[in-house]
Design an enzyme around this catalytic site. Structure first.
Site, PDB file in Angstrom:
ATOM      1  N   ARG A 115       0.841  -1.192   0.000  1.00 59.12           N
ATOM      2  CA  ARG A 115       0.000   0.000   0.000  1.00 59.12           C
ATOM      3  C   ARG A 115       0.872   1.237   0.000  1.00 59.12           C
ATOM      4  NH1 ARG A 115       1.863   3.291   3.954  1.00 59.12           N
ATOM      5  NH2 ARG A 115       1.651   2.517   6.071  1.00 59.12           N
ATOM      6  N   GLU A 223      -5.558   7.117   8.220  1.00 58.22           N
ATOM      7  CA  GLU A 223      -4.476   7.964   8.746  1.00 58.22           C
ATOM      8  C   GLU A 223      -4.000   8.985   7.706  1.00 58.22           C
ATOM      9  OE1 GLU A 223      -1.416   5.876  11.056  1.00 58.22           O
ATOM     10  OE2 GLU A 223       0.041   7.154  10.068  1.00 58.22           O
ATOM     11  N   ARG A 227      -5.255   5.549   1.339  1.00 61.79           N
ATOM     12  CA  ARG A 227      -4.324   4.425   1.425  1.00 61.79           C
ATOM     13  C   ARG A 227      -4.699   3.511   0.251  1.00 61.79           C
ATOM     14  NH1 ARG A 227      -1.710   3.598   6.583  1.00 61.79           N
ATOM     15  NH2 ARG A 227      -0.774   5.603   7.079  1.00 61.79           N
ATOM     16  N   CYS A 270       1.995  10.689   9.173  1.00 61.88           N
ATOM     17  CA  CYS A 270       3.047  10.227  10.078  1.00 61.88           C
ATOM     18  C   CYS A 270       4.410  10.306   9.379  1.00 61.88           C
ATOM     19  CB  CYS A 270       2.776   8.802  10.516  1.00 61.88           C
ATOM     20  SG  CYS A 270       3.947   8.230  11.757  1.00 61.88           S
ATOM     21  N   THR A 272       6.815   8.545   9.754  1.00 63.23           N
ATOM     22  CA  THR A 272       7.374   7.202   9.497  1.00 63.23           C
ATOM     23  C   THR A 272       7.011   6.704   8.106  1.00 63.23           C
ATOM     24  OG1 THR A 272       5.420   6.069  10.363  1.00 63.23           O
ATOM     25  CG2 THR A 272       7.185   6.584  11.941  1.00 63.23           C
ATOM     26  N   ARG A 279       4.128   0.689   2.292  1.00 69.14           N
ATOM     27  CA  ARG A 279       4.340  -0.454   3.176  1.00 69.14           C
ATOM     28  C   ARG A 279       4.006  -1.701   2.396  1.00 69.14           C
ATOM     29  NH1 ARG A 279       2.352  -4.178   6.824  1.00 69.14           N
ATOM     30  NH2 ARG A 279       3.723  -4.484   8.617  1.00 69.14           N
ATOM     31  N   ARG A 311       5.508  -7.837  12.874  1.00 67.02           N
ATOM     32  CA  ARG A 311       4.389  -7.661  13.798  1.00 67.02           C
ATOM     33  C   ARG A 311       3.401  -8.792  13.588  1.00 67.02           C
ATOM     34  NH1 ARG A 311       1.971  -2.059  11.228  1.00 67.02           N
ATOM     35  NH2 ARG A 311       0.701  -2.909   9.563  1.00 67.02           N
ATOM     36  N   GLU A 316      -0.970  -3.471  13.268  1.00 66.14           N
ATOM     37  CA  GLU A 316      -0.033  -2.812  14.168  1.00 66.14           C
ATOM     38  C   GLU A 316      -0.399  -3.149  15.624  1.00 66.14           C
ATOM     39  OE1 GLU A 316       0.083   1.341  13.317  1.00 66.14           O
ATOM     40  OE2 GLU A 316       2.120   1.524  14.044  1.00 66.14           O
TER      41      GLU A 316
HETATM   42  N1  DAR Z   1       1.495   6.436  17.153  1.00 66.85           N
HETATM   43  C1  DAR Z   1       2.617   6.611  16.286  1.00 66.85           C
HETATM   44  C2  DAR Z   1       2.749   5.434  15.310  1.00 66.85           C
HETATM   45  C3  DAR Z   1       3.916   5.546  14.406  1.00 66.85           C
HETATM   46  C4  DAR Z   1       3.974   4.499  13.294  1.00 66.85           C
HETATM   47  N2  DAR Z   1       2.671   3.912  12.884  1.00 66.85           N
HETATM   48  C5  DAR Z   1       1.772   4.559  12.128  1.00 66.85           C
HETATM   49  N3  DAR Z   1       1.990   5.726  11.583  1.00 66.85           N
HETATM   50  N4  DAR Z   1       0.572   3.948  11.881  1.00 66.85           N
HETATM   51  C6  DAR Z   1       3.862   6.770  17.169  1.00 66.85           C
HETATM   52  O1  DAR Z   1       4.542   7.777  17.025  1.00 66.85           O
HETATM   53  O2  DAR Z   1       4.125   5.870  17.965  1.00 66.85           O
END
Ligand code: DAR
Length: 367
Positions: A115, A223, A227, A270, A272, A279, A311, A316
């Site tokens: 994704r 999020e 996506r 995010c 990340t 991902r 995971r 998650e």
């Molecule tokens: N609650 C965020 C999660 C970071 C990575 N996962 C995401 N973006 N779904 C944290 O900073 O822990």
């Protein structure tokens, strides 16, 4: 505020917001910018156990607050200070045959998903949207989906959970789609997303496009604004990636421009997920390497050495299955191309499978 962040840093050293908080920079900001940056940090401040501890509220937050956010981003994505971040894109996945069954015939029916997160440049990011904006964005995206409805590969239907939407589905179908790992879960219970505002106005402006074959999906209003994902059981990663790229290109042609940063590539809520915003993951049964699903620690460190994250197969923060079923995916998102991510997933899966078989495993008939 600085003293609270110092307390979080002492108690939760892995919270990257706290680890890299720059008080001199913060004090140099005018009150309006301080307030805006604290909104970006809200989730990490209220949830000290956060990993990143920040969500962007507007696409230009990444450039506006680069002095503060860049060190956090580099730390997570393992990019050394001073190294240029040159996000490139390479969807030429046909250049490298990546069929898992070539590793082992027992890996010919693996659950795989890839994704990408994308956000429309014409709206704030999900954390800063109001209810009308969420509904307006959904309506724009639904118009784009209409161009796919009769397509042989991507034809499908849009399922909304916005009360009163002409595409609204009932609670039973919503629950069924969540159980089928297609629709995203109710976000209003996620403490990280709640504080960040990303789950605001739930369930307005949310829904999912699903192709007839149920192998191409688009989440709306999770999020990120979108996506976009391809999923299948099998072993052929090339076909999976090619389908995602085809669907992405179709949507890109009928939507407002996606939000991008000159440094970080695709912009996501995010940090990340910046860069490729991708991902890619597959589920593997690794009972030997997970002590029958009871302990992921050993596998996580083996996987980390291969550039992979591990995971549970339930998403998650989920645990491994009793049969050792886990979700593995390349950690890198920023500074790597789509092709590189596919290669890392394929090579990493091969190495983990080799270790599992060497340890006496190797059963994978119905993963
Ligand atoms: N609650 C965020 C999660 C970071 C990575 N996962 C995401 N973006 N779904 C944290 O900073 O822990």
């Amino acid at each position: 505020m600085p003293s609270r962040i110092a307390d979080i840093k002492a108690a939760h050293p892995d919270n990257l917001m706290a680890r890299h908080f720059n008080n001199d920079y913060f004090q140099s900001l005018d009150p309006a910018k301080q307030k805006r940056l604290l909104k970006v940090f809200a989730s990490g401040l209220e949830n000290p156990d956060s990993q990143m501890g920040a969500y962007a509220m507007n696409p230009d937050d990444y450039d506006l607050f680069a002095v503060q956010l860049d060190p956090m981003i580099r730390d997570f994505h393992a990019i050394a200070a001073g190294t240029p971040i040159a996000q490139k894109h390479d969807w030429n996945t046909s250049a490298l045959a990546c069929d898992l069954s070539a590793i082992d015939p027992r890996l010919s029916d693996v659950s795989m998903r890839v994704r990408v997160g994308r956000n429309l440049s014409t709206f704030p990011l999900p954390g800063a949207m109001d209810k009308n904006q969420r509904i307006a964005l959904e309506n724009i995206v639904v118009m784009a989906f209409k161009t796919l409805l009769d397509d042989a590969e991507f034809g499908g239907r849009y399922l909304s959970i916005t009360p009163g939407s002409p595409h609204e589905i009932d609670a039973a179908e919503y629950d069924q789609r969540v159980s089928a790992h297609q629709m995203f879960k109710d976000m209003s219970g996620d403490r990280y997303l709640n504080v960040a505002g990303i789950s605001g106005d739930w369930p307005y402006g949310r829904g999912m496009y699903v192709s007839q074959r149920e192998d191409f999906l688009v989440w709306v209003g999770e999020e990120d604004h979108l996506r976009i994902m391809a999923m299948q059981r099998g072993g052929n990663l090339n076909a999976l990636f090619a389908r995602l790229h085809g669907g992405l290109q179709r949507l890109q042609g009928v939507l407002p421009p996606f939000a991008t940063s000159p440094v970080y590539g695709n912009v996501t809520s995010c940090p990340t997920n910046l860069g490729a915003g991708m991902r890619a993951s597959l589920h593997m049964k690794l009972p030997q390497l997970t002590s029958g699903g009871q302990n992921l620690d050993g596998l996580k460190s083996e996987a980390k050495a291969l550039g992979l994250a591990v995971r549970g197969a339930g998403g998650e923060h989920s645990a491994a299955g009793a049969d050792g079923l886990v979700d593995i995916s390349p950690s890198a998102r920023l500074g790597v191309t789509e092709m590189e991510i596919m290669r890392r997933l394929y090579d990493g899966a091969a190495k983990l499978w080799e270790k599992e078989v060497a340890a006496g495993g190797g059963e994978h008939d119905d993963a």
